[in-house]
Design an enzyme around this catalytic site. Sequence first.
Site, short mmCIF file in Angstrom:
data_model
loop_
_atom_site.label_atom_id
_atom_site.label_comp_id
_atom_site.label_asym_id
_atom_site.label_seq_id
_atom_site.Cartn_x
_atom_site.Cartn_y
_atom_site.Cartn_z
N SER A 68 106.92 -45.17 5.01
CA SER A 68 106.28 -46.56 4.96
C SER A 68 106.61 -47.62 4.10
CB SER A 68 104.91 -46.49 4.75
OG SER A 68 104.25 -45.76 5.92
N LYS A 71 108.17 -50.43 5.28
CA LYS A 71 107.27 -51.70 5.87
C LYS A 71 107.49 -53.03 5.13
CE LYS A 71 104.18 -48.16 7.85
NZ LYS A 71 103.00 -47.49 7.52
N TYR A 195 110.90 -47.73 15.06
CA TYR A 195 109.86 -47.59 14.17
C TYR A 195 110.10 -46.21 13.28
CZ TYR A 195 105.69 -46.35 11.74
OH TYR A 195 104.65 -45.94 10.78
N TYR A 247 96.93 -48.25 1.70
CA TYR A 247 95.94 -47.96 2.55
C TYR A 247 94.49 -48.08 1.91
CZ TYR A 247 100.20 -46.53 4.20
OH TYR A 247 101.67 -46.47 4.50
N VAL A 265 104.70 -41.50 3.20
CA VAL A 265 104.41 -40.15 2.97
C VAL A 265 105.79 -39.23 2.69
CG1 VAL A 265 102.65 -40.20 4.76
CG2 VAL A 265 104.78 -40.08 5.66
#
Length: 313
Positions: A68, A71, A195, A247, A265
């Site tokens: 991530s 992103k 993705y 998050y 992760v």
Amino acid sequence: MNKPALHLNLVVKDIADEMRRRPDRGEVASYIPELARVDPKHFGIAVFDDEGNLACGGDCDMPFSIQSVSKVFTLTLALGRYGDRLWQRVGREPSGSAFNSIVQLEYERGVPRNPFINAGAIAITDMILSGHQPREALGEILRFMRFLAGDATITIDEAVAASEQRTGYRNIALANYMKSFGVLDNAVDLTLGVYFHQCAIAMSCKQLAMAGRFLAHNGRNPATGMSVVNPERARRINAVMMTCGHYDGSGEFAYRVGLPGKSGVGGGILAVAPGKASIAVWAPGLDAAGNSHLGRVALEALTKRLGWSIFGA
Ligand code: GLN
């Protein structure tokens, strides 16, 4: 080497030593089988200060799955293409729920809370894919990473991508759900293919810290003098990293570390000390929110010792 650079080196080496010895290492991600095989004993850290001095420790040259953390870079790319229109598709509020949560999507009619939860990142990837073949979109993302890191050797770990593609049930559900609200323009399997591959980009802490330098210096990488985004955009990307980058652990990260940061992760975290430094850490064991446990502990120690939290000493 000047005095601040020497001091930075010392602090970074100390932290790497301490992290190597700590018994509390968290749990490696197991829902992506290929990531479950990574040794939780790894630890790496790399810091580029404002003068371009590099301090690193541990496994700072070993590539890991950025997951991530990618992103941040797809958001930057998509903002470049769509400008502020992007925010019609994706919100910029913290979600307070897990990175792969589906609950808010129903209330909010398929519009993801922010670009860093999985739903939001999938929507951003869908925007990058529009008008291209998946291969071209992926090529654009990879070229951008290579350009930012100044390193043409960066590649995608195909085994990780295939592993996630086989077991990505939640992401497949999220994407289908968004598609049903008309939030995705492209075929679900094509968007997810891009993705999963962007998440499987492998980079070392050194490469990642280099790639993040533009965020620490008003949108410009001081190493190349190249402007990646304007200062206002860099500030805003940092703001979203601060509020949403971890998050439902974003509040805790702000409280302890006090820097904009984005986790993955794979155990990586990119953190930005505006005007001061770009920092990448890697420790594969995760906490309950799916953020690198020792990565966060290391960053907390670093910002404390150097007084780098944006909230003051
Ligand atoms: N590829 C991972 C997923 O979609 C990324 C999640 C993460 O790094 N938090 O589940």
